[in-house]
Design an enzyme around this catalytic site. Structure first.
Site, PDB file in Angstrom:
ATOM      1  N   HIS A  11     -10.630  -1.619   4.779  1.00  0.00           N
ATOM      2  CA  HIS A  11     -10.277  -1.214   6.156  1.00  0.00           C
ATOM      3  C   HIS A  11     -10.872   0.138   6.540  1.00  0.00           C
ATOM      4  O   HIS A  11     -10.773   0.563   7.688  1.00  0.00           O
ATOM      5  CB  HIS A  11      -8.754  -1.135   6.282  1.00  0.00           C
ATOM      6  CG  HIS A  11      -8.187  -0.108   5.369  1.00  0.00           C
ATOM      7  ND1 HIS A  11      -8.215  -0.232   3.976  1.00  0.00           N
ATOM      8  CD2 HIS A  11      -7.649   1.101   5.611  1.00  0.00           C
ATOM      9  CE1 HIS A  11      -7.691   0.851   3.446  1.00  0.00           C
ATOM     10  NE2 HIS A  11      -7.345   1.684   4.409  1.00  0.00           N
ATOM     11  N   ASP A  12     -11.524   0.817   5.567  1.00  0.00           N
ATOM     12  CA  ASP A  12     -12.174   2.114   5.818  1.00  0.00           C
ATOM     13  C   ASP A  12     -13.695   1.985   5.850  1.00  0.00           C
ATOM     14  O   ASP A  12     -14.392   2.966   6.133  1.00  0.00           O
ATOM     15  CB  ASP A  12     -11.855   3.103   4.674  1.00  0.00           C
ATOM     16  CG  ASP A  12     -10.412   3.543   4.651  1.00  0.00           C
ATOM     17  OD1 ASP A  12      -9.923   3.877   3.553  1.00  0.00           O
ATOM     18  OD2 ASP A  12      -9.775   3.540   5.714  1.00  0.00           O
TER      19      ASP A  12
ATOM     20  N   ASP B 217       0.875  -1.180   0.000  1.00  0.00           N
ATOM     21  CA  ASP B 217       0.000   0.000   0.000  1.00  0.00           C
ATOM     22  C   ASP B 217       0.910   1.227   0.000  1.00  0.00           C
ATOM     23  O   ASP B 217       1.707   1.397   0.917  1.00  0.00           O
ATOM     24  CB  ASP B 217      -0.873  -0.022   1.258  1.00  0.00           C
ATOM     25  CG  ASP B 217      -2.116   0.841   1.151  1.00  0.00           C
ATOM     26  OD1 ASP B 217      -3.164   0.441   1.682  1.00  0.00           O
ATOM     27  OD2 ASP B 217      -2.025   1.919   0.521  1.00  0.00           O
TER      28      ASP B 217
ATOM     29  N   ASP C 211      -2.857   4.739  -2.575  1.00  0.00           N
ATOM     30  CA  ASP C 211      -3.781   5.432  -1.692  1.00  0.00           C
ATOM     31  C   ASP C 211      -4.211   6.769  -2.299  1.00  0.00           C
ATOM     32  O   ASP C 211      -3.378   7.520  -2.816  1.00  0.00           O
ATOM     33  CB  ASP C 211      -3.066   5.667  -0.354  1.00  0.00           C
ATOM     34  CG  ASP C 211      -3.981   6.204   0.720  1.00  0.00           C
ATOM     35  OD1 ASP C 211      -3.738   7.323   1.200  1.00  0.00           O
ATOM     36  OD2 ASP C 211      -4.943   5.499   1.064  1.00  0.00           O
TER      37      ASP C 211
ATOM     38  N   GLU D 119      -6.834   3.835  -5.555  1.00  0.00           N
ATOM     39  CA  GLU D 119      -8.035   4.156  -4.761  1.00  0.00           C
ATOM     40  C   GLU D 119      -8.524   5.499  -5.304  1.00  0.00           C
ATOM     41  O   GLU D 119      -7.845   6.507  -5.142  1.00  0.00           O
ATOM     42  CB  GLU D 119      -7.726   4.267  -3.276  1.00  0.00           C
ATOM     43  CG  GLU D 119      -8.954   4.605  -2.426  1.00  0.00           C
ATOM     44  CD  GLU D 119      -8.616   5.163  -1.046  1.00  0.00           C
ATOM     45  OE1 GLU D 119      -9.448   5.026  -0.138  1.00  0.00           O
ATOM     46  OE2 GLU D 119      -7.499   5.735  -0.886  1.00  0.00           O
TER      47      GLU D 119
END
Ligand code: TEU
Ligand code: CA
Length: 539
Positions: A316-317, A98, A201, A243
């Site tokens: 994870h968000d 990531d 990200d 993302e």
């Protein structure tokens, strides 16, 4: 369309802090992940997306990086990381890291240098602006994703620096060629370590033009991505997944069509944003609306062309998939399987977030002090100070807070769910005694084995990967029905995404390939609550 191995592969996302602790400090770590590789191999996944493990003061659990080429001691050492890459490869599993490009930690050497003086060579690695006559930040002053202004005054030089997330996450100035070069060097260094690529990200934020008031999908984005691809990704056949909260089918094609030379694929969030309240966003979320969901699904499936996207329900968000799109109660198992069958029968690479394969659910901690997520805690305190009722705030946190996805992985019914020998860094979900991997492995008909079957099926049945998409019954409030066609092959997917029986009639015959209510002989008939079936319509 040119075929890529990762089109039919499945990715498993690991949030290291909550996956497996190996040294009894209550926090997941890299040796813990290595100890679970055989489990992931059995599941059949080909790629691990590893959330950040870099050195970080952990203001945002690692999405605030202070050294891109060092591992955070709480997660292990660089030797552990190299051992993970090697051990995964030995099992045919690739690792994608990531990478946070838009911002660093304020503890990163670059920022320490940059804030030290206006003449420092790293000054323009970040975005500084002088206060106006009244000492205020620039006119363009949006609210940060984590609350408050996107500008923070730094006493040292008396200027404001820009940060779209926390003040501990200053935005990098990607207009600066030295920033681009420095990041390309870091990317190539990690690729030389043997990783297969990156999850990027909030990558749609790096092309911003603040003076024009443009943040997402800014004027410089595509050039920066093409450059990065030429300098780093393409030469090493790296897989990249961006993302991109601002994505539309149009911009997604610009970023993922192979001939564009930008990204391999991206995460688009329209099915998530549909749940957000127009003013209060996810904190006063709207109920899931199947018809609206089908509209965005049809648009993306039909308009992505030879671009490519990820297929996911959670990460994870985001809140847990079965709690948000399925049914947490009596139909938890069939609804979790139904969501998996939809995900794996669509065009796009499936991403499983740790715990989805056993149907883990949202959590409701009693007290705000039990929560750990910076976004959630900032939201709570901001709304309390604005007079929102405690209950109202907690309802929003229970439904869409990020800690829902961050409770420890539930491996067994034993102490601390087999996640750790010590008290975990965040509370467990009380239902771990019923919902855990140990239980799922001994139940031949568990959600886990449904995922295992779907992962294998996608590797052997190209119609699910490359077939043309046709939506049926777009206005049916209970049923999601679509077809995939590829040459002579055809598949039909019928899913009752409601807690009430639903009738479906279809003129034709098909063989059930995957189902979550036993073997169906007829396509037409009544579908039980959350019943889902993938039929082979033959040629
Ligand atoms: O998330 C981007 C992001 O916008 C989400 O945090 C969003 O604000 C929200 O939480 C979703 O409802 C990425 C990472 O995935 C996230 O974990 C980081 O906190 C964030 O960027 C900053 O790096
Ligand atoms: Ca640990």
């Amino acid at each position: 369309m040119s075929q890529q191995w990762w089109h039919s592969a499945t990715v498993y996302q690991i949030y290291p802090r909550s996956f497996q602790d190996s040294n009894g400090d209550g926090m997941g770590d890299i040796p813990g992940i290595i100890s679970r590789l055989d489990y992931l191999c059995k599941l059949g996944i080909s790629i691990i997306w590893l959330c950040p493990v870099y050195a970080s003061p952990m203001a945002d659990n690692g999405y605030d990086i202070s050294d891109y080429c060092a591992i955070a001691p709480e997660f292990g050492s660089m030797e552990d990381m190299q051992a993970l890459i090697k051990a995964a490869k030995a099992r045919g599993i690739h690792i994608i890291m990531d990478l946070v490009l838009n911002h660093t930690s304020d503890q990163h050497e670059w920022f320490q240098q940059s804030r030290s003086s206006k003449q420092n060579p790293y000054r323009d690695f970040y975005i500084w602006r002088q206060p106006d006559e009244q000492g205020q930040p620039p006119q363009f002053n949006p609210t940060s994703y984590f609350g408050g202004s996107m500008w923070t005054l730094d006493e040292q030089t008396g200027e404001y620096y820009f940060h779209q997330f926390a003040s501990a996450q200053p935005d990098l100035n990607w207009r600066h060629p030295d920033v681009q070069q420095a990041m390309h060097k870091i990317i190539n260094w990690w690729l030389q370590q043997g990783i297969a690529g990156f999850r990027l990200d909030v990558v749609d934020l790096i092309g911003k033009d603040i003076d024009a008031g443009i943040l997402a999908n800014g004027p410089h984005l595509h050039k920066l991505l093409q450059n990065m691809n030429q300098q780093c990704f393409a030469p090493q056949q790296a897989i990249t997944v961006g993302e991109v909260w601002s994505a539309t089918p149009e911009t997604a094609k610009l970023m993922t069509r192979p001939e564009r030379g930008e990204l391999s694929m991206l995460f688009q969030f329209e099915h998530i944003l549909q749940l957000h309240h127009p003013e209060h966003g996810k904190w006063r979320a709207r109920p899931f609306n199947l018809i609206a969901f089908k509209q965005q699904l049809e648009r993306w499936q039909q308009q992505i062309g030879n671009g490519w996207i990820a297929q996911f329900w959670g990460n994870h968000d985001l809140p847990r998939a079965v709690s948000t799109f399925g049914h947490e109660g009596d139909y938890r198992e069939p609804s979790a399987k139904a969501l998996a069958m939809i995900q794996f029968a669509l065009k796009g690479t499936p991403y499983i977030y740790q715990g989805e394969e056993i149907g883990m659910t949202n959590v409701q901690f009693e007290h705000i002090d039990d929560y750990r997520d910076i976004e959630t805690l900032n939201h709570y305190h901001e709304k309390r100070s604005q007079g929102w009722a405690e209950e109202d705030i907690m309802t929003g946190i229970f439904r869409h807070g990020r800690d829902n996805a961050r409770t420890p992985m539930q491996w067994s019914a034993s102490a601390h769910a087999g996640f750790s020998k010590a008290e975990p860094w965040i509370g467990l979900n009380d239902n771990f005694q019923q919902i855990n991997v140990g239980q799922a492995l001994v139940e031949p008909d568990s959600i886990l084995y449904c995922y295992q079957q779907l992962i294998a099926l996608r590797k052997t049945w190209p119609v699910l990967v490359y077939g043309e998409f046709f939506m049926l019954l777009p206005d049916d409030p209970q049923l999601l029905v679509f077809k995939r066609h590829l040459a002579e092959e055809a598949a039909l997917v019928v899913v009752n995404l409601s807690a009430e029986p639903a009738a479906f009639s279809y003129n034709g015959h098909g063989e059930q390939v995957v189902g979550n209510y036993g073997n169906r002989q007829q396509i037409s008939g009544h579908y039980q609550p959350y019943e889902a079936v993938i039929f082979d319509l033959g040629d």
